[in-house]
Each structure stands twice: as structure tokens, then as C-alpha cells.
Enzyme design. Structure first.
Site, mmCIF file in Angstrom:
data_model
loop_
_atom_site.group_PDB
_atom_site.id
_atom_site.type_symbol
_atom_site.label_atom_id
_atom_site.label_comp_id
_atom_site.label_asym_id
_atom_site.label_seq_id
_atom_site.Cartn_x
_atom_site.Cartn_y
_atom_site.Cartn_z
ATOM 1 N N ASP A 40 -3.249 -2.066 -5.000
ATOM 2 C CA ASP A 40 -3.718 -0.861 -4.316
ATOM 3 C C ASP A 40 -4.341 0.082 -5.344
ATOM 4 O O ASP A 40 -3.650 0.585 -6.238
ATOM 5 C CB ASP A 40 -2.537 -0.195 -3.614
ATOM 6 C CG ASP A 40 -2.911 1.084 -2.886
ATOM 7 O OD1 ASP A 40 -4.122 1.354 -2.722
ATOM 8 O OD2 ASP A 40 -1.990 1.806 -2.467
ATOM 9 N N SER B 169 0.847 -1.196 0.000
ATOM 10 C CA SER B 169 0.000 0.000 0.000
ATOM 11 C C SER B 169 0.881 1.244 0.000
ATOM 12 O O SER B 169 2.093 1.163 0.205
ATOM 13 C CB SER B 169 -0.940 -0.011 1.206
ATOM 14 O OG SER B 169 -0.215 -0.111 2.403
ATOM 15 N N CYS B 170 0.265 2.368 -0.224
ATOM 16 C CA CYS B 170 0.943 3.656 -0.300
ATOM 17 C C CYS B 170 1.857 3.856 0.912
ATOM 18 O O CYS B 170 1.445 3.554 2.029
ATOM 19 C CB CYS B 170 -0.106 4.766 -0.366
ATOM 20 S SG CYS B 170 0.571 6.406 -0.601
ATOM 21 N N PRO B 171 3.066 4.266 0.690
ATOM 22 C CA PRO B 171 3.689 4.773 -0.533
ATOM 23 C C PRO B 171 4.552 3.742 -1.259
ATOM 24 O O PRO B 171 5.268 4.090 -2.189
ATOM 25 C CB PRO B 171 4.564 5.907 -0.013
ATOM 26 C CG PRO B 171 5.101 5.358 1.278
ATOM 27 C CD PRO B 171 3.912 4.569 1.867
ATOM 28 N N MET B 172 4.523 2.475 -0.833
ATOM 29 C CA MET B 172 5.470 1.490 -1.349
ATOM 30 C C MET B 172 5.417 1.267 -2.862
ATOM 31 O O MET B 172 6.481 1.105 -3.474
ATOM 32 C CB MET B 172 5.337 0.171 -0.584
ATOM 33 C CG MET B 172 5.783 0.270 0.876
ATOM 34 S SD MET B 172 7.343 1.177 1.134
ATOM 35 C CE MET B 172 8.509 0.094 0.334
#
Length: 81
Positions: free
Chosen positions: A44, A17-20
Site C-alpha cells: 500500500d 490497506s489502511c489502516p491495517m
């Protein structure tokens, strides 16, 4: 649409999920040569706007296309310099 692109490498960030997705996309793009295309596979839904925004604001990359499919979001990013 991916058949139209000569994909150099595929990055699987499904489950992240954000920011990955953006962090891993940037890292993978750094390893490519100019003109090469990275395919990013994500689950995501936020990755659609996140990767678009990152590419729009980042010199040396171009978001070629995005596709939304069966619970997988595909992004095609070209290194331009």
C-alpha cells in the site's frame, strides 16, 4: 539500506490497506524489546505516510528509514522504550 540495520523481525503486510499496516506494525512493535528493529513490508503506497505519521506521533518508536522498491514499501521501525 536494510543491510545497515540489525533487523529483529520482519512483518509482511503486503496486500493490506489502511489502516491495517499501522495496526499490525503497532502490535508487532509492542512485542519487541527496546532497541530492536522491525522491518515492515507493504504494498500500500499510503503506508509511506501512514507509518511515518504514526511513528512521529507515537512515544517509544522511531522510524529509522523507509525504502520504495519494486512494488514493495519497506519501513524500518525501532522500539525506543
Amino acid at each position: 539500506m536494510s543491510a545497515d540495520y540489525d533487523i529483529t523481525e520482519t512483518l509482511d503486510v503486503k496486500g493490506a490497506s489502511c489502516p491495517m499496516p499501522v495496526v499490525k506494525t503497532k502490535s508487532a512493535i509492542d512485542d519487541l524489546a527496546e532497541g530492536e528493529i522491525l522491518e515492515v513490508l507493504a504494498t500500500d503506497s499510503g503506508s509511506m505516510s501512514d507509518i511515518d505519521g504514526w511513528a512521529s506521533g507515537t512515544a517509544g518508536v522511531e522510524l529509522v528509514d523507509q525504502e520504495e522498491g519494486d512494488d514493495v514499501y519497506k519501513h524500518y521501525v525501532r522500539k525506543t522504550k
